[in-house]
Design an enzyme around this catalytic site. Structure first.
Site, PDB file in Angstrom:
ATOM      1  N   ASP A   8       8.141  -0.946   7.185  1.00  0.00           N
ATOM      2  CA  ASP A   8       7.521  -2.159   6.335  1.00  0.00           C
ATOM      3  C   ASP A   8       8.296  -3.290   7.250  1.00  0.00           C
ATOM      4  OD1 ASP A   8       4.843  -3.092   5.832  1.00  0.00           O
ATOM      5  OD2 ASP A   8       4.858  -2.370   4.290  1.00  0.00           O
TER       6      ASP A   8
ATOM      7  N   VAL B 226       8.417  -5.589   3.809  1.00  0.00           N
ATOM      8  CA  VAL B 226       9.078  -6.518   3.483  1.00  0.00           C
ATOM      9  C   VAL B 226       9.171  -5.504   2.424  1.00  0.00           C
ATOM     10  CG1 VAL B 226       7.243  -7.846   2.798  1.00  0.00           C
ATOM     11  CG2 VAL B 226       9.449  -8.425   1.416  1.00  0.00           C
TER      12      VAL B 226
ATOM     13  N   ASP C 271       8.206  -5.701  -1.655  1.00  0.00           N
ATOM     14  CA  ASP C 271       8.444  -6.174  -2.678  1.00  0.00           C
ATOM     15  C   ASP C 271       8.309  -5.504  -4.133  1.00  0.00           C
ATOM     16  OD1 ASP C 271       7.279  -8.358  -4.208  1.00  0.00           O
ATOM     17  OD2 ASP C 271       5.748  -9.199  -3.574  1.00  0.00           O
TER      18      ASP C 271
ATOM     19  N   LYS D 163      13.394  -7.823  -1.260  1.00  0.00           N
ATOM     20  CA  LYS D 163      13.134  -8.605  -2.518  1.00  0.00           C
ATOM     21  C   LYS D 163      13.645  -8.187  -3.715  1.00  0.00           C
ATOM     22  CE  LYS D 163       8.759 -11.088  -1.472  1.00  0.00           C
ATOM     23  NZ  LYS D 163       7.053 -11.855  -1.588  1.00  0.00           N
TER      24      LYS D 163
HETATM   25  P1  5GP Z   1       4.917  -4.208  -2.292  1.00  0.00           P
HETATM   26  O1  5GP Z   1       4.514  -5.535  -3.866  1.00  0.00           O
HETATM   27  O2  5GP Z   1       4.067  -2.684  -2.328  1.00  0.00           O
HETATM   28  O3  5GP Z   1       6.067  -3.816  -2.436  1.00  0.00           O
HETATM   29  O4  5GP Z   1       4.163  -4.837  -1.243  1.00  0.00           O
HETATM   30  C1  5GP Z   1       3.286  -4.720  -1.273  1.00  0.00           C
HETATM   31  C2  5GP Z   1       2.590  -5.771   0.615  1.00  0.00           C
HETATM   32  O5  5GP Z   1       2.419  -6.717   0.128  1.00  0.00           O
HETATM   33  C3  5GP Z   1       3.284  -5.332   1.862  1.00  0.00           C
HETATM   34  O6  5GP Z   1       3.403  -4.705   2.268  1.00  0.00           O
HETATM   35  C4  5GP Z   1       3.424  -7.138   2.051  1.00  0.00           C
HETATM   36  O7  5GP Z   1       1.844  -7.237   2.984  1.00  0.00           O
HETATM   37  C5  5GP Z   1       2.559  -7.314   0.541  1.00  0.00           C
HETATM   38  N1  5GP Z   1       3.774  -8.696   1.024  1.00  0.00           N
HETATM   39  C6  5GP Z   1       4.336  -8.581  -0.293  1.00  0.00           C
HETATM   40  N2  5GP Z   1       5.330  -9.804  -0.292  1.00  0.00           N
HETATM   41  C7  5GP Z   1       5.507 -10.358   1.207  1.00  0.00           C
HETATM   42  C8  5GP Z   1       5.422 -12.258   0.614  1.00  0.00           C
HETATM   43  O8  5GP Z   1       6.432 -12.811   0.879  1.00  0.00           O
HETATM   44  N3  5GP Z   1       5.234 -12.412   2.776  1.00  0.00           N
HETATM   45  C9  5GP Z   1       4.070 -11.657   3.028  1.00  0.00           C
HETATM   46  N4  5GP Z   1       3.826 -12.230   3.733  1.00  0.00           N
HETATM   47  N5  5GP Z   1       3.358  -9.971   2.653  1.00  0.00           N
HETATM   48  C10 5GP Z   1       3.866  -9.899   1.319  1.00  0.00           C
END
Ligand code: 5GP
Length: 210
Positions: free
Chosen positions: A112, A114, A116, A155
């Site tokens: 993947d 990122v 987050d 992150k």
């Molecule tokens: P999660 O919070 O489940 O780790 O991240 C879910 C999705 O949110 C990621 O796969 C990505 O598509 C989007 N996302 C989260 N943080 C960012 C960021 O800083 N930039 C971008 N472009 N997408 C993000």
């Protein structure tokens, strides 16, 4: 205040190249599962670096998961997204294809862009492990399936999702870069790629306060 960081296609390419050495030696993937849409391009770039001389290309399978809803649609300059409450499964593996017919006993690399809150990765790993368990039961097989994870950016923040402890202790989680809690603008999301590259070139660090 969320800071924006601009990442170029060249950055992505180089991060994949750097990571490929460790992935080849430590993970030895036989199948890549890209989480769409952000995992598609890194997965494809990585595949080239993972190809062995005279070896076959590693298959890439796609799963589509969505946690974020775009709030900035139609508003140029507002790419940030608001997290949704739960993961929505938009697309899953095709078990009739040769590469996924048997996941059992394989080294599988999940890609993947990122990590987050880690909610998406947790969901992907949990669901894929369930699939493996079901397949193993059906086929009466017991070989160990190893999942590893590659993301371009992790992150550094408290996570909502969890990954199997064994995966973390065995070093089967790799982030090419660890960042702060900022908003990363990827090139494939840019409308004006020249402007995006310009912002990235001006500085690879903070460009704007939003
Ligand atoms: P999660 O919070 O489940 O780790 O991240 C879910 C999705 O949110 C990621 O796969 C990505 O598509 C989007 N996302 C989260 N943080 C960012 C960021 O800083 N930039 C971008 N472009 N997408 C993000």
């Amino acid at each position: 205040m969320v800071q924006r960081v601009y990442v170029t296609y060249n950055d992505v390419h180089k991060l994949c190249l750097e990571a490929s050495h460790k992935i080849l030696t430590d993970f030895k993937p036989e199948l890549i599962i890209a989480i769409g849409g952000g995992g598609y391009i890194p997965a494809r770039i990585l595949r080239s670096f993972l190809k062995q001389p005279n070896g076959k290309n590693i298959s890439i399978q796609a799963i589509g998961l969505s946690l974020y809803e775009n709030l900035g649609a139609g508003e140029p300059g507002s790419p940030e997204e608001q997290p949704g409450k739960e993961v929505v499964r938009l697309q899953w593996l095709d078990f009739s294809s040769e590469s996924t017919k048997h996941l059992i006993g394989k080294n599988i690399l999940i890609v993947d862009e990122v990590d987050d809150t880690r909610t998406t990765l947790q969901y992907a790993v949990q669901e894929l492990m369930k699939d493996v368990e079901e397949q193993a039961k059906k086929l009466g097989r017991s070989e160990k399936t190893n999942f590893s994870i590659f993301v371009l950016h992790n992150k550094d923040k408290p996570k909502k999702g969890e990954l199997p402890e064994e995966m973390m202790t065995a070093g089967r989680y790799l982030a090419a870069q660890t960042t702060g809690d900022e908003w990363i603008c990827y090139p494939w999301e840019a409308r004006d790629i020249d402007e995006h590259d310009k912002l990235a070139a001006e500085s690879h660090s903070v460009k704007e306060q939003v």
